[in-house]
Design an enzyme around this catalytic site. Structure first.
Site, short mmCIF file in Angstrom:
data_model
loop_
_atom_site.label_atom_id
_atom_site.label_comp_id
_atom_site.label_asym_id
_atom_site.label_seq_id
_atom_site.Cartn_x
_atom_site.Cartn_y
_atom_site.Cartn_z
N ASP A 86 -7.27 2.15 4.92
CA ASP A 86 -8.32 1.24 5.14
C ASP A 86 -9.18 1.55 6.39
O ASP A 86 -9.78 0.63 6.80
CB ASP A 86 -7.67 -0.27 5.16
CG ASP A 86 -8.72 -1.31 4.88
OD1 ASP A 86 -9.40 -1.06 4.09
OD2 ASP A 86 -8.34 -2.56 5.47
N VAL B 2 0.78 -1.30 0.00
CA VAL B 2 -0.03 -0.05 0.08
C VAL B 2 0.69 1.18 0.21
O VAL B 2 0.50 2.20 -0.76
CB VAL B 2 -1.01 0.13 1.32
CG1 VAL B 2 -1.99 1.39 1.27
CG2 VAL B 2 -1.89 -1.12 1.13
#
Length: 256
Positions: A119, A33
């Site tokens: 997230d 990420v």
């Protein structure tokens, strides 16, 4: 009487093109990420610092560190990473520790530094969307944190629908605008509105293929129409004046 004004649809985000060129951005984490975030930041010419133990860097992030594309701090995040003198404009966290991420987010809120906690939509001051990039063209699809994978699929569909060479066309439009400002440099509201109006009509009249085929000579020929207010077609500016023709008579017409 029917309402002619746009209906308000709450729950959205204010989608902006955030200019972070030469600004300090802190990325906490070094996995997949983080790698994606770093690419986006470097494409926007940000100055990126990655805080992560070296053992936590994936192959791509390690490559960025090795090439000195980013600054690397080989440890976990500490509050000193956000000291005021460091002028951090933005923080992105991408670590597998929800509690630590929340603590970092709260610290950023205290310092009024915008942050994105990967997230965890409620702990994000902004979201990343899925971006189609073609030169200067950027199209972002955002689901406001609801479905990043779906955003990526929609972005691909949009990219597939665009004419080939769209990015190159936009470059040509930028060059044309700069040339027009040199030809007509007026700064009054009237001058600006006139330039913008004429450029809008050119963009509405010309196709992507027209802009792609336009060269420097065509561009110069086009801006010469500006003062008249006329917007010629691409075919009009490609018509070159005929060279003077010298007729030679050899008597074959029966003339003496």
């Amino acid at each position: 009487m029917p309402n002619e004004h746009p209906e308000i649809q709450g729950g959205g985000s204010l989608i902006l093109a955030w200019q972070i060129k030469n600004k300090e951005v802190l990325v906490i984490g070094g996995g997949e990420v983080a790698a994606g975030r770093i690419v986006n930041l470097l494409n926007a010419d940000a100055k990126v610092t990655v805080v992560c133990p070296r053992a936590g860097l994936n192959e791509e992030v390690a490559y960025r560190v090795e090439r000195k594309q980013v600054t690397h701090i080989d440890r976990v995040f500490l509050p000193l990473d956000l000291e005021p003198q460091k002028n951090v404009a933005m923080v992105l966290t991408a670590i597998d520790d929800p509690d630590a991420s929340s603590r970092i987010w709260k610290y950023c809120k205290k310092l009024k530094v915008p942050a994105n906690i990967a997230d965890v939509p409620p702990e994000c001051d902004f979201y990343f969307g899925s971006v189609h990039r073609d030169g200067p063209l950027q199209i972002m699809v955002s689901t406001n944190g609801n479905g990043p994978r779906l955003a990526a699929a929609i972005r691909r569909q949009i990219g597939d629908m665009l004419p080939e060479g769209t990015g190159e066309s936009i470059k040509k439009v930028g060059e044309l605008r700069r040339k027009l400002r040199r030809v007509a440099p007026g700064k009054s509201t009237r001058d600006i509105n006139k330039r913008m109006g004429w450029m809008s009509r050119v963009c509405d009249s010309w196709s992507t293929d027209d802009f792609n085929a336009m060269d420097e000579t065509d561009m110069q020929a086009l801006v010469e129409y500006y003062e008249s207010g006329r917007v010629p077609s691409f075919e009009d500016i490609r018509i070159k004046p005929q060279d003077d023709v010298v007729w030679e008579f050899d008597g074959s017409f029966g003339w003496m």
